[in-house]
Design a protein around this motif. Structure first.
Motif, PDB file in Angstrom:
ATOM      1  N   PRO A  31       0.945  -1.413   0.215  1.00 60.02           N
ATOM      2  CA  PRO A  31      -0.036  -0.027   0.114  1.00 60.02           C
ATOM      3  C   PRO A  31       1.008   1.269   0.146  1.00 60.02           C
ATOM      4  O   PRO A  31       1.807   1.418   0.835  1.00 60.02           O
ATOM      5  CB  PRO A  31      -0.781  -0.183   1.138  1.00 60.02           C
ATOM      6  CG  PRO A  31      -0.162  -1.102   2.067  1.00 60.02           C
ATOM      7  CD  PRO A  31       0.624  -2.012   1.262  1.00 60.02           C
ATOM      8  N   GLU A  32       0.502   2.131  -0.653  1.00 61.66           N
ATOM      9  CA  GLU A  32       1.342   3.599  -1.130  1.00 61.66           C
ATOM     10  C   GLU A  32       0.166   4.734  -1.061  1.00 61.66           C
ATOM     11  O   GLU A  32      -0.886   4.449  -1.428  1.00 61.66           O
ATOM     12  CB  GLU A  32       1.953   3.713  -2.354  1.00 61.66           C
ATOM     13  CG  GLU A  32       3.053   2.578  -2.423  1.00 61.66           C
ATOM     14  CD  GLU A  32       3.738   2.644  -3.725  1.00 61.66           C
ATOM     15  OE1 GLU A  32       4.935   2.876  -3.560  1.00 61.66           O
ATOM     16  OE2 GLU A  32       3.031   2.523  -4.894  1.00 61.66           O
ATOM     17  N   LEU A  33       0.237   5.740  -0.545  1.00 62.24           N
ATOM     18  CA  LEU A  33      -0.367   7.081  -0.343  1.00 62.24           C
ATOM     19  C   LEU A  33       0.543   8.081  -1.416  1.00 62.24           C
ATOM     20  O   LEU A  33       1.823   8.256  -1.272  1.00 62.24           O
ATOM     21  CB  LEU A  33      -0.685   7.290   0.901  1.00 62.24           C
ATOM     22  CG  LEU A  33      -1.300   6.345   1.817  1.00 62.24           C
ATOM     23  CD1 LEU A  33      -1.382   7.015   3.242  1.00 62.24           C
ATOM     24  CD2 LEU A  33      -2.903   6.545   1.497  1.00 62.24           C
ATOM     25  N   LYS A  47       4.471   9.134  -4.242  1.00 63.76           N
ATOM     26  CA  LYS A  47       4.052   8.213  -3.517  1.00 63.76           C
ATOM     27  C   LYS A  47       4.863   7.665  -2.478  1.00 63.76           C
ATOM     28  O   LYS A  47       6.146   7.464  -2.622  1.00 63.76           O
ATOM     29  CB  LYS A  47       3.824   6.826  -4.757  1.00 63.76           C
ATOM     30  CG  LYS A  47       2.419   7.263  -5.301  1.00 63.76           C
ATOM     31  CD  LYS A  47       2.272   5.794  -6.056  1.00 63.76           C
ATOM     32  CE  LYS A  47       0.737   6.226  -6.625  1.00 63.76           C
ATOM     33  NZ  LYS A  47      -0.014   5.035  -6.956  1.00 63.76           N
ATOM     34  N   LEU A  50       2.574   3.010   2.975  1.00 62.31           N
ATOM     35  CA  LEU A  50       1.715   3.484   4.216  1.00 62.31           C
ATOM     36  C   LEU A  50       2.364   2.865   5.307  1.00 62.31           C
ATOM     37  O   LEU A  50       2.585   3.243   6.162  1.00 62.31           O
ATOM     38  CB  LEU A  50       0.401   2.680   3.967  1.00 62.31           C
ATOM     39  CG  LEU A  50      -0.477   2.843   4.885  1.00 62.31           C
ATOM     40  CD1 LEU A  50      -0.648   4.459   5.257  1.00 62.31           C
ATOM     41  CD2 LEU A  50      -1.747   1.843   4.585  1.00 62.31           C
ATOM     42  N   LEU A  97      -7.860  -1.994   3.608  1.00 64.86           N
ATOM     43  CA  LEU A  97      -6.618  -1.327   2.883  1.00 64.86           C
ATOM     44  C   LEU A  97      -6.997  -0.761   1.484  1.00 64.86           C
ATOM     45  O   LEU A  97      -6.347   0.242   1.316  1.00 64.86           O
ATOM     46  CB  LEU A  97      -5.080  -1.827   3.292  1.00 64.86           C
ATOM     47  CG  LEU A  97      -4.761  -1.900   4.778  1.00 64.86           C
ATOM     48  CD1 LEU A  97      -3.630  -2.834   5.003  1.00 64.86           C
ATOM     49  CD2 LEU A  97      -4.561  -0.632   5.363  1.00 64.86           C
ATOM     50  N   LYS A  98      -7.281  -1.822   0.954  1.00 65.86           N
ATOM     51  CA  LYS A  98      -7.637  -1.634  -0.639  1.00 65.86           C
ATOM     52  C   LYS A  98      -8.330  -0.512  -0.787  1.00 65.86           C
ATOM     53  O   LYS A  98      -8.281   0.436  -1.633  1.00 65.86           O
ATOM     54  CB  LYS A  98      -7.406  -2.962  -1.500  1.00 65.86           C
ATOM     55  CG  LYS A  98      -6.535  -3.573  -1.449  1.00 65.86           C
ATOM     56  CD  LYS A  98      -6.774  -4.889  -2.294  1.00 65.86           C
ATOM     57  CE  LYS A  98      -5.536  -5.806  -2.578  1.00 65.86           C
ATOM     58  NZ  LYS A  98      -5.511  -6.937  -3.465  1.00 65.86           N
ATOM     59  N   GLU A 101      -7.197   2.965   0.064  1.00 65.24           N
ATOM     60  CA  GLU A 101      -6.208   3.248  -0.804  1.00 65.24           C
ATOM     61  C   GLU A 101      -6.759   3.831  -1.860  1.00 65.24           C
ATOM     62  O   GLU A 101      -6.599   4.915  -2.631  1.00 65.24           O
ATOM     63  CB  GLU A 101      -5.413   2.310  -1.107  1.00 65.24           C
ATOM     64  CG  GLU A 101      -4.131   2.597  -2.177  1.00 65.24           C
ATOM     65  CD  GLU A 101      -3.060   1.620  -2.490  1.00 65.24           C
ATOM     66  OE1 GLU A 101      -2.039   1.763  -2.572  1.00 65.24           O
ATOM     67  OE2 GLU A 101      -3.380   0.490  -2.504  1.00 65.24           O
ATOM     68  N   ARG A 102      -8.055   3.188  -2.576  1.00 66.21           N
ATOM     69  CA  ARG A 102      -8.939   3.525  -3.646  1.00 66.21           C
ATOM     70  C   ARG A 102      -9.544   4.935  -3.439  1.00 66.21           C
ATOM     71  O   ARG A 102      -9.377   5.813  -4.201  1.00 66.21           O
ATOM     72  CB  ARG A 102      -9.724   2.516  -4.095  1.00 66.21           C
ATOM     73  CG  ARG A 102      -9.398   1.560  -5.102  1.00 66.21           C
ATOM     74  CD  ARG A 102     -10.605   0.757  -5.608  1.00 66.21           C
ATOM     75  NE  ARG A 102     -11.411   0.065  -4.614  1.00 66.21           N
ATOM     76  CZ  ARG A 102     -11.121  -1.197  -3.931  1.00 66.21           C
ATOM     77  NH1 ARG A 102      -9.997  -1.774  -4.436  1.00 66.21           N
ATOM     78  NH2 ARG A 102     -12.028  -1.406  -2.995  1.00 66.21           N
ATOM     79  N   GLN A 104      -8.733   7.226  -1.133  1.00 72.50           N
ATOM     80  CA  GLN A 104      -7.749   8.319  -1.084  1.00 72.50           C
ATOM     81  C   GLN A 104      -7.223   8.812  -2.401  1.00 72.50           C
ATOM     82  O   GLN A 104      -7.168   9.851  -2.737  1.00 72.50           O
ATOM     83  CB  GLN A 104      -6.300   7.972  -0.342  1.00 72.50           C
ATOM     84  CG  GLN A 104      -5.527   8.968   0.010  1.00 72.50           C
ATOM     85  CD  GLN A 104      -4.408   9.216  -0.960  1.00 72.50           C
ATOM     86  OE1 GLN A 104      -4.034   8.325  -1.723  1.00 72.50           O
ATOM     87  NE2 GLN A 104      -3.788  10.427  -0.581  1.00 72.50           N
ATOM     88  N   SER A 105      -7.508   8.056  -3.553  1.00 69.92           N
ATOM     89  CA  SER A 105      -6.929   8.177  -4.770  1.00 69.92           C
ATOM     90  C   SER A 105      -8.160   8.909  -5.609  1.00 69.92           C
ATOM     91  O   SER A 105      -7.711   9.774  -6.481  1.00 69.92           O
ATOM     92  CB  SER A 105      -6.329   7.073  -5.523  1.00 69.92           C
ATOM     93  OG  SER A 105      -7.381   6.019  -5.765  1.00 69.92           O
TER      94      SER A 105
END
Length: 164
Positions: A31-33, A47, A50, A97-98, A101-102, A104-105
């Motif tokens: 996971p990346e933010l 990026k 997380l 988490l996925k 992440e979605r 947030q994007s």
């Protein structure tokens, strides 16, 4: 039966470990933010992980590859363990988490006002003052022009103290 496990990777080598694990046919989740940073004097979106140095991996150790094979993958240090055996991670956590992440994007920075817009400061040392929005100052603060002694002065104010 496939299960999620958490791997600890060598510092800064999560991407390398993920690539080598995927080359072995394993499903990985890293996971990346996206965060805004000032790099070399310029504001850029970057990026960032997380969980730095950690990668989630999904596989069935009974069908292969073995724990030893995964652990010896380039960039991987070891599994996160409780006792002698690697600890399983609940698939609900990965799904959550996925989805975070979605979301947030998909979220945009439309929450902040436009440059030159007048905003009331509701908290902090400038509470009750009308200020003019200049620009965002990272994730949690904004640069505002505040009238002090008949002169507009740029001041960094917490976004939570603004009536947006």
């Amino acid at each position: 039966m496939k299960r999620w496990y958490l791997l600890y990777c060598k510092r800064g080598e999560q991407a390398r470990a993920k690539m080598h694990l995927e080359n072995q046919g394993l499903e990985c989740y890293y996971p990346e933010l996206e965060v805004e940073k000032i790099l070399r004097g310029k504001r850029q979106s970057v990026k960032e992980p997380l969980f730095p140095s950690y990668v989630f991996v999904y596989f069935d150790y009974e069908q292969g590859p073995s724990f030893t094979t995964v652990r010896s993958t380039r960039g991987v240090t070891d599994f996160i363990r409780f006792g002698a055996h690697p600890k399983e991670v609940g698939s609900e956590l990965i799904v959550e988490l996925k989805s975070l992440e979605r979301s947030q994007s998909e979220c945009d920075t439309g929450e902040l006002p436009q440059k030159g817009e007048s905003i009331r400061v509701t908290g902090g040392q400038f509470a009750g003052i009308e200020a003019i929005f200049q620009e965002s100052d990272g994730e949690a603060r904004s640069i505002m022009l505040v009238n002090l002694i008949n002169k507009q002065v740029p001041v960094s104010i917490d976004n939570k103290d603004l009536d947006i």
